[in-house]
Design a protein around this motif. Structure first.
Motif, PDB file in Angstrom:
ATOM      1  N   GLY A 135       0.777  -1.227   0.000  1.00  0.00           N
ATOM      2  CA  GLY A 135       0.000   0.000   0.000  1.00  0.00           C
ATOM      3  C   GLY A 135       0.810   1.279   0.000  1.00  0.00           C
ATOM      4  O   GLY A 135       1.974   1.310   0.360  1.00  0.00           O
ATOM      5  N   TRP A 136       0.157   2.342  -0.430  1.00  0.00           N
ATOM      6  CA  TRP A 136       0.742   3.676  -0.365  1.00  0.00           C
ATOM      7  C   TRP A 136      -0.394   4.669  -0.172  1.00  0.00           C
ATOM      8  O   TRP A 136      -1.558   4.359  -0.366  1.00  0.00           O
ATOM      9  CB  TRP A 136       1.560   3.984  -1.610  1.00  0.00           C
ATOM     10  N   TYR A 137      -0.025   5.878   0.226  1.00  0.00           N
ATOM     11  CA  TYR A 137      -1.017   6.881   0.593  1.00  0.00           C
ATOM     12  C   TYR A 137      -0.622   8.212  -0.035  1.00  0.00           C
ATOM     13  O   TYR A 137       0.542   8.636   0.073  1.00  0.00           O
ATOM     14  CB  TYR A 137      -1.095   7.015   2.113  1.00  0.00           C
ATOM     15  N   ALA A 138      -1.549   8.867  -0.699  1.00  0.00           N
ATOM     16  CA  ALA A 138      -1.269  10.125  -1.372  1.00  0.00           C
ATOM     17  C   ALA A 138      -2.182  11.222  -0.863  1.00  0.00           C
ATOM     18  O   ALA A 138      -3.239  10.964  -0.285  1.00  0.00           O
ATOM     19  CB  ALA A 138      -1.448   9.967  -2.887  1.00  0.00           C
ATOM     20  N   THR A 139      -1.802  12.454  -1.113  1.00  0.00           N
ATOM     21  CA  THR A 139      -2.636  13.592  -0.759  1.00  0.00           C
ATOM     22  C   THR A 139      -3.849  13.645  -1.676  1.00  0.00           C
ATOM     23  O   THR A 139      -3.807  13.233  -2.835  1.00  0.00           O
ATOM     24  CB  THR A 139      -1.855  14.908  -0.911  1.00  0.00           C
ATOM     25  N   VAL A 140      -4.936  14.180  -1.152  1.00  0.00           N
ATOM     26  CA  VAL A 140      -6.140  14.386  -1.966  1.00  0.00           C
ATOM     27  C   VAL A 140      -5.939  15.575  -2.896  1.00  0.00           C
ATOM     28  O   VAL A 140      -6.427  15.586  -4.028  1.00  0.00           O
ATOM     29  CB  VAL A 140      -7.358  14.608  -1.051  1.00  0.00           C
ATOM     30  N   ASP A 141      -5.182  16.564  -2.443  1.00  0.00           N
ATOM     31  CA  ASP A 141      -4.944  17.789  -3.204  1.00  0.00           C
ATOM     32  C   ASP A 141      -3.910  17.514  -4.300  1.00  0.00           C
ATOM     33  O   ASP A 141      -2.733  17.297  -4.016  1.00  0.00           O
ATOM     34  CB  ASP A 141      -4.446  18.876  -2.259  1.00  0.00           C
ATOM     35  N   ALA A 142      -4.333  17.561  -5.553  1.00  0.00           N
ATOM     36  CA  ALA A 142      -3.429  17.261  -6.664  1.00  0.00           C
ATOM     37  C   ALA A 142      -2.314  18.293  -6.779  1.00  0.00           C
ATOM     38  O   ALA A 142      -1.222  17.978  -7.257  1.00  0.00           O
ATOM     39  CB  ALA A 142      -4.214  17.200  -7.974  1.00  0.00           C
ATOM     40  N   GLU A 143      -2.561  19.524  -6.343  1.00  0.00           N
ATOM     41  CA  GLU A 143      -1.533  20.555  -6.464  1.00  0.00           C
ATOM     42  C   GLU A 143      -0.419  20.357  -5.447  1.00  0.00           C
ATOM     43  O   GLU A 143       0.711  20.774  -5.676  1.00  0.00           O
ATOM     44  CB  GLU A 143      -2.146  21.954  -6.304  1.00  0.00           C
ATOM     45  N   VAL A 144      -0.715  19.692  -4.345  1.00  0.00           N
ATOM     46  CA  VAL A 144       0.328  19.373  -3.365  1.00  0.00           C
ATOM     47  C   VAL A 144       1.156  18.182  -3.849  1.00  0.00           C
ATOM     48  O   VAL A 144       2.372  18.158  -3.708  1.00  0.00           O
ATOM     49  CB  VAL A 144      -0.294  19.099  -1.985  1.00  0.00           C
ATOM     50  N   ASP A 145       0.521  17.166  -4.422  1.00  0.00           N
ATOM     51  CA  ASP A 145       1.188  16.084  -5.153  1.00  0.00           C
ATOM     52  C   ASP A 145       2.281  15.390  -4.333  1.00  0.00           C
ATOM     53  O   ASP A 145       3.456  15.416  -4.677  1.00  0.00           O
ATOM     54  CB  ASP A 145       1.775  16.626  -6.453  1.00  0.00           C
ATOM     55  N   LEU A 146       1.876  14.722  -3.253  1.00  0.00           N
ATOM     56  CA  LEU A 146       2.806  13.982  -2.403  1.00  0.00           C
ATOM     57  C   LEU A 146       2.276  12.573  -2.178  1.00  0.00           C
ATOM     58  O   LEU A 146       1.064  12.347  -2.180  1.00  0.00           O
ATOM     59  CB  LEU A 146       2.969  14.663  -1.046  1.00  0.00           C
ATOM     60  N   ALA A 147       3.180  11.634  -1.958  1.00  0.00           N
ATOM     61  CA  ALA A 147       2.780  10.269  -1.628  1.00  0.00           C
ATOM     62  C   ALA A 147       3.848   9.623  -0.764  1.00  0.00           C
ATOM     63  O   ALA A 147       5.038   9.960  -0.846  1.00  0.00           O
ATOM     64  CB  ALA A 147       2.544   9.439  -2.885  1.00  0.00           C
ATOM     65  N   VAL A 148       3.412   8.694   0.071  1.00  0.00           N
ATOM     66  CA  VAL A 148       4.292   7.938   0.961  1.00  0.00           C
ATOM     67  C   VAL A 148       4.007   6.452   0.792  1.00  0.00           C
ATOM     68  O   VAL A 148       2.852   6.042   0.674  1.00  0.00           O
ATOM     69  CB  VAL A 148       4.064   8.355   2.435  1.00  0.00           C
ATOM     70  N   MET A 149       5.064   5.659   0.766  1.00  0.00           N
ATOM     71  CA  MET A 149       4.952   4.207   0.701  1.00  0.00           C
ATOM     72  C   MET A 149       5.923   3.620   1.704  1.00  0.00           C
ATOM     73  O   MET A 149       7.063   4.067   1.811  1.00  0.00           O
ATOM     74  CB  MET A 149       5.280   3.725  -0.717  1.00  0.00           C
ATOM     75  N   GLY A 150       5.489   2.643   2.461  1.00  0.00           N
ATOM     76  CA  GLY A 150       6.341   2.057   3.481  1.00  0.00           C
ATOM     77  C   GLY A 150       7.383   1.117   2.907  1.00  0.00           C
ATOM     78  O   GLY A 150       7.203   0.536   1.839  1.00  0.00           O
ATOM     79  N   CYS A 151       8.493   0.955   3.603  1.00  0.00           N
ATOM     80  CA  CYS A 151       9.505  -0.032   3.232  1.00  0.00           C
ATOM     81  C   CYS A 151      10.035  -0.667   4.514  1.00  0.00           C
ATOM     82  O   CYS A 151       9.699  -0.244   5.619  1.00  0.00           O
ATOM     83  CB  CYS A 151      10.624   0.581   2.406  1.00  0.00           C
ATOM     84  N   PHE A 152      10.831  -1.700   4.368  1.00  0.00           N
ATOM     85  CA  PHE A 152      11.300  -2.450   5.518  1.00  0.00           C
ATOM     86  C   PHE A 152      12.662  -1.952   5.995  1.00  0.00           C
ATOM     87  O   PHE A 152      13.585  -1.750   5.198  1.00  0.00           O
ATOM     88  CB  PHE A 152      11.399  -3.940   5.187  1.00  0.00           C
ATOM     89  N   GLN A 153      12.778  -1.780   7.306  1.00  0.00           N
ATOM     90  CA  GLN A 153      14.039  -1.369   7.899  1.00  0.00           C
ATOM     91  C   GLN A 153      15.153  -2.353   7.567  1.00  0.00           C
ATOM     92  O   GLN A 153      16.288  -1.970   7.306  1.00  0.00           O
ATOM     93  CB  GLN A 153      13.879  -1.250   9.414  1.00  0.00           C
ATOM     94  N   LYS A 154      14.829  -3.629   7.555  1.00  0.00           N
ATOM     95  CA  LYS A 154      15.843  -4.647   7.292  1.00  0.00           C
ATOM     96  C   LYS A 154      16.466  -4.462   5.915  1.00  0.00           C
ATOM     97  O   LYS A 154      17.672  -4.601   5.732  1.00  0.00           O
ATOM     98  CB  LYS A 154      15.217  -6.034   7.393  1.00  0.00           C
ATOM     99  N   ALA A 155      15.638  -4.110   4.936  1.00  0.00           N
ATOM    100  CA  ALA A 155      16.146  -3.893   3.586  1.00  0.00           C
ATOM    101  C   ALA A 155      17.111  -2.710   3.546  1.00  0.00           C
ATOM    102  O   ALA A 155      18.131  -2.754   2.863  1.00  0.00           O
ATOM    103  CB  ALA A 155      14.992  -3.661   2.621  1.00  0.00           C
ATOM    104  N   LEU A 156      16.792  -1.646   4.284  1.00  0.00           N
ATOM    105  CA  LEU A 156      17.677  -0.483   4.319  1.00  0.00           C
ATOM    106  C   LEU A 156      18.978  -0.814   5.025  1.00  0.00           C
ATOM    107  O   LEU A 156      20.057  -0.383   4.606  1.00  0.00           O
ATOM    108  CB  LEU A 156      16.979   0.688   5.011  1.00  0.00           C
ATOM    109  N   GLU A 157      18.888  -1.573   6.088  1.00  0.00           N
ATOM    110  CA  GLU A 157      20.092  -1.942   6.819  1.00  0.00           C
ATOM    111  C   GLU A 157      21.018  -2.791   5.959  1.00  0.00           C
ATOM    112  O   GLU A 157      22.243  -2.646   6.022  1.00  0.00           O
ATOM    113  CB  GLU A 157      19.718  -2.702   8.091  1.00  0.00           C
TER     114      GLU A 157
END
Length: 270
Positions: free
Chosen positions: A91-113
């Protein structure tokens, strides 16, 4: 106040800043689902993003349109050239306001490490925009047509496109409370820079360039689109990024029952 800063002067003083902020950059790919005749999905380059951490949960921050309209968003690629793809949380989550145009998606700490990636801290988003007519901004990203060559994940090359751009006039009709504009002084077409983090170098706060240190720079926003008529990039202001992140992470944490950002990454787990 203000003075002229050359690229050479910044390169001489800015290595520490670039090494810190560029280490959080990543490239986002989407994929078509494989058919019986194709052994693996065909990847489509989507845009640029950066890793950050909020309340113990590592995530990917980008422009919303980078994640929209793709059948399956299942991988990101760290831009330093490691042959490692990192599974994302569902899953991911985006702003409703198209002019702000932002989104967040989770990832795993283990993968970053595993890749020794240090995500940006939420505290990076707490400083205001510091808009000034003499402001200089640093941005790095991956314009797709120039930078990505991935023939079936065999030999590949990925090159970034770091630049310094001065504050510019917003095109007519763009809300200045949500966005600002910066020059894009490059010959490389910018599609693919969407989602790239933009940093205010805050040279305008100094009496002279010799007074500047990398610690003076502050996160200013997220690149969202290119205005070809005026040759500027439109950037979502950091104030909206700061307000959006807690809501986005909480939504994803609740909906997908995230437990802990440091949980063990199991084979096939998303």
């Amino acid at each position: 106040m203000g003075f002229y800063v050359t690229r050479k002067q910044f390169l001489e003083k800015g290595d520490r800043l670039r090494n810190e902020v560029d280490s959080a950059l990543t490239i986002i790919f989407g994929s078509d689902l494989p058919s019986s005749s194709v052994p693996r999905p065909k990847l489509h380059y989507r845009g640029t993003a950066s890793y950050f951490e909020y309340a113990g949960f590592p995530c990917v921050l980008t422009a919303a349109h980078v994640l929209q309209g793709c059948p399956q968003l299942d991988n990101v690629f760290h831009g330093k050239g490691e042959e490692s793809f990192f599974p994302l949380r569902s899953g991911w989550y985006a702003t409703v306001d198209a002019e702000v145009d932002l989104a967040v998606m989770g990832c795993f700490q283990k993968a970053l490490e595993q890749a020794a990636i240090k995500p940006l801290k939420y505290t990076h988003f707490l400083a205001p925009s510091y808009n000034h007519k003499d402001a200089f901004y640093y941005c790095n990203g991956y314009p797709g047509a120039h930078s990505v060559n991935l023939p079936f994940l065999g030999e590949f090359s990925i090159r970034d496109n770091a630049f310094i751009g001065k504050a510019a006039r917003l095109p007519d009709g763009v809300d200045p409370s949500k966005c600002f504009a910066i020059e894009y002084p490059c010959n490389i077409d910018p599609p693919g820079m969407s989602g790239a983090p933009v940093w205010n170098l805050r040279f305008h706060c100094m009496q002279r360039v010799e007074d500047w240190a990398p610690e003076a720079a502050s996160f200013a926003g997220v690149a969202q689109r290119w205005c070809p008529e005026t040759k500027v990039l439109i950037v979502t202001r950091v104030e909206h990024v700061r307000d959006f992140i807690p809501r986005a992470v909480e939504h994803l944490r609740t909906r997908y029952k995230w437990k802990d950002g440091n949980e063990v990454l199991e084979a096939g787990q998303i």
